[in-house]
Design a protein around this motif. Structure first.
Motif, short mmCIF file in Angstrom:
data_model
loop_
_atom_site.label_atom_id
_atom_site.label_comp_id
_atom_site.label_asym_id
_atom_site.label_seq_id
_atom_site.Cartn_x
_atom_site.Cartn_y
_atom_site.Cartn_z
N GLU A 305 0.86 -1.18 0.00
CA GLU A 305 0.00 0.00 0.00
C GLU A 305 0.89 1.24 0.00
O GLU A 305 2.11 1.15 0.20
CB GLU A 305 -0.92 0.01 1.22
CG GLU A 305 -0.19 -0.10 2.55
CD GLU A 305 -1.12 -0.35 3.72
OE1 GLU A 305 -2.29 0.09 3.65
OE2 GLU A 305 -0.69 -0.98 4.70
N ASP A 306 0.28 2.39 -0.24
CA ASP A 306 1.03 3.63 -0.20
C ASP A 306 1.37 4.00 1.24
O ASP A 306 0.70 3.60 2.19
CB ASP A 306 0.24 4.76 -0.85
CG ASP A 306 0.50 4.86 -2.35
OD1 ASP A 306 1.67 4.71 -2.75
OD2 ASP A 306 -0.45 5.09 -3.11
N VAL A 307 2.41 4.80 1.38
CA VAL A 307 2.93 5.14 2.70
C VAL A 307 1.88 5.81 3.57
O VAL A 307 1.66 5.41 4.72
CB VAL A 307 4.17 6.04 2.55
CG1 VAL A 307 4.54 6.68 3.88
CG2 VAL A 307 5.35 5.23 2.00
N VAL A 308 1.20 6.84 3.04
CA VAL A 308 0.27 7.58 3.87
C VAL A 308 -0.90 6.70 4.30
O VAL A 308 -1.41 6.82 5.44
CB VAL A 308 -0.21 8.86 3.15
CG1 VAL A 308 -1.09 8.54 1.95
CG2 VAL A 308 -0.92 9.80 4.12
N GLU A 309 -1.34 5.81 3.42
CA GLU A 309 -2.42 4.90 3.78
C GLU A 309 -1.99 3.94 4.88
O GLU A 309 -2.74 3.64 5.82
CB GLU A 309 -2.89 4.14 2.55
CG GLU A 309 -3.52 5.02 1.47
CD GLU A 309 -3.70 4.30 0.15
OE1 GLU A 309 -3.20 3.15 0.04
OE2 GLU A 309 -4.31 4.86 -0.76
#
Length: 504
Positions: A305-309
């Motif tokens: 997943e993406d970092v912020v998520e």
């Protein structure tokens, strides 16, 4: 490229090595150098050369050697385009055979010491761990073991194509080869750093720009869990959205779609995996891969997943974390410029845009500073809040040290300008600096190394750096460090609202 690879090979083992400190790692004995209380070992392979059939494959263990390996000189940098004088790029030769690391340790150190592993920046397209800027001697003298790494860059490190997918084994990781290299380097550190006096249970990863992004990616990568115990993110973005490996989404082609487009551009439409691996490495450099599109990939295995998520869901490594940015990161980029950074504000509503222009005091202030706030400052604050909110020790900083000899009309500390201060290597800047710069370098190197030792950057005789519990940070200024509230918070609040709307 063949000649450069041959030169790189000649820089490795040598039966004629006669003097210098020697130790044994898992692959064989190595000999380095010792000077001014620090031992250094360079060009140590942590993975097999990713050439021939190993191009676009996960890293595999390096081969053993029988002679004493000459570890007194830097190895080849990974294949990359010229970086326009960036001091974060080491000396030639350049080769695909570049998966090496370098170690600096205090001479005759007693007891296992904390380890600091540096991940260089350069947009995942440039840079190396062999640059003089990243010489670890001055940090090592503070009682730590320093490691710097090379990892695959550009399309050799971040790439996929349907032909490569067709030959892969089930569950074989793909796309993020550069991140896999970083994990392999951490595994090498786990298995070997004790031979240098380092403690494999006390490893700090730190990096700047793309290296800072790498730190946040390693914090959410399942394969890196447990291989490090503190983290430092210097100008490491945070709100970026990655391409998926094999699925397009609106406005964001998949890594495989980008790979097909690239293959077509080099007359390899319908290419087989063998065709792609036969392509000269230099041909992968043009057109230059874009960091935001080509080099950021959620592949489903290395990065899920993406970092912020991941941070929002509490999926990141529960380790002490330092994050920070510079006061004038991308001062030269305007929101009207072409490219991903200039387009970051394109989705703003008229009301959002007008509110931000007012918060910046007019169009001039908005044009000068909004890209830096969108890309670096608000995302760093956001990740810091998420990490602290999850109950993990977190510290935020802002770097605003600007030498009098600075030739740029930046109005602050530009992107990457903190690096020689963190490494206490001001001699690499190449222009006159003052006593205040030396004091700033001493402070930053001490905060960073104390963090590696204890998980807390604070130490005796320095300004107290408040933990991220009330939007406080430490600002490094020409007059010394100052603890204060996050500057221009009202602008960042508006940007946070914008991001919350477009990426709920």
């Amino acid at each position: 490229m063949f000649l450069e690879s041959l030169i790189a090979a000649l820089m490795t083992t040598s039966p004629s090595v006669q003097s210098g400190p020697q130790i044994a790692v898992a692959q064989g004995r190595i000999q380095g150098t010792a000077a001014a209380g620090v031992t250094a070992f360079q060009n140590l392979p942590y993975a097999a050369p990713p050439v021939g059939p190993l191009r676009w494959k996960p890293p595999t263990p390096p081969a053993a050697w029988t002679d004493v390996r000459d570890a007194t000189r830097p190895g080849a940098i990974c294949v990359q385009a010229p970086a326009n004088g960036d001091p974060g790029v080491g000396p030639l030769p350049m080769s695909e055979d570049c998966l090496t690391l370098n170690v600096w340790a205090p001479e005759n150190a007693a007891g296992p010491l904390p380890v600091m592993l540096w991940i260089h920046g350069g947009g995942y397209n440039n840079g190396s761990g062999t640059a003089g800027l990243y010489d670890g001697s001055n940090l090592a003298r503070r009682g730590v073991v320093v490691v710097t790494v090379n990892y695959r860059l550009g399309r050799l490190g971040f790439f996929d194509h349907p032909a490569l997918a067709a030959e892969r084994l089930p569950d074989e990781p793909a796309g993020n080869y550069g991140v896999m290299d970083q994990i392999a380097a951490l595994e090498w550190v786990r298995d070997n750093i004790g031979q240098f006096g380092g403690d494999p249970a006390k490893v700090t990863i730190f990096g700047e720009s793309a290296g800072g992004v790498a730190v946040t990616q390693l914090m959410i990568a399942p394969g890196a869990r447990g291989l490090f115990h503190r983290a430092v993110v210097q100008s490491g973005l945070g709100r970026q959205r990655s391409a998926l490996l094999d699925q397009d989404r609106p406005g964001h082609p998949s890594a495989q779609s980008l790979g097909v487009a690239f293959a077509r551009s080099v007359q390899l439409a319908g290419a087989t995996a063998d065709d792609l691996r036969a392509l000269p490495a230099e041909r992968t450099l043009s057109p230059m891969p874009a960091f935001y599109t080509d080099n950021l990939i959620v592949d489903g295995r290395v990065l899920t997943e993406d970092v912020v998520e991941a941070f929002a869901a509490g999926h990141q490594a529960p380790v002490p974390l330092i994050l920070g940015t510079n006061s004038a990161e991308f001062w030269w980029i305007r929101p009207s410029d072409a490219g991903a950074y200039g387009r970051t504000d394109d989705l703003m509503t008229d009301a959002e845009y007008e509110a931000l222009v007012a918060a910046y005091g007019g169009q001039g202030g908005y044009d000068t500073s909004v890209v830096s706030d969108l890309i670096f400052n608000e995302p760093a604050r956001h990740l810091a809040r998420l990490h602290a909110g999850a109950g993990h020790s977190t510290w935020l900083y802002r770097f605003d040290v600007v030498p009098e000899s600075n030739p740029e009309p930046s109005g602050g500390a530009t992107h990457a300008s903190e690096r020689p201060y963190v490494f206490d290597n001001l001699h690499t800047v190449g222009r006159p600096l003052q006593e205040r710069d030396a004091r700033a370098a001493t402070d930053m190197a001490n905060y960073w190394t104390d963090f590696a030792k204890t998980g807390d950057p604070n130490g005796p005789g320095r300004v107290d750096w408040p933990a991220m519990t009330g939007d406080l940070l430490l600002e490094f200024t020409n007059d010394g460090p100052i603890a204060k509230p996050v500057p221009q918070a009202e602008r960042l609040d508006l940007i946070e609202q914008f991001y919350d709307r477009i990426r709920p």
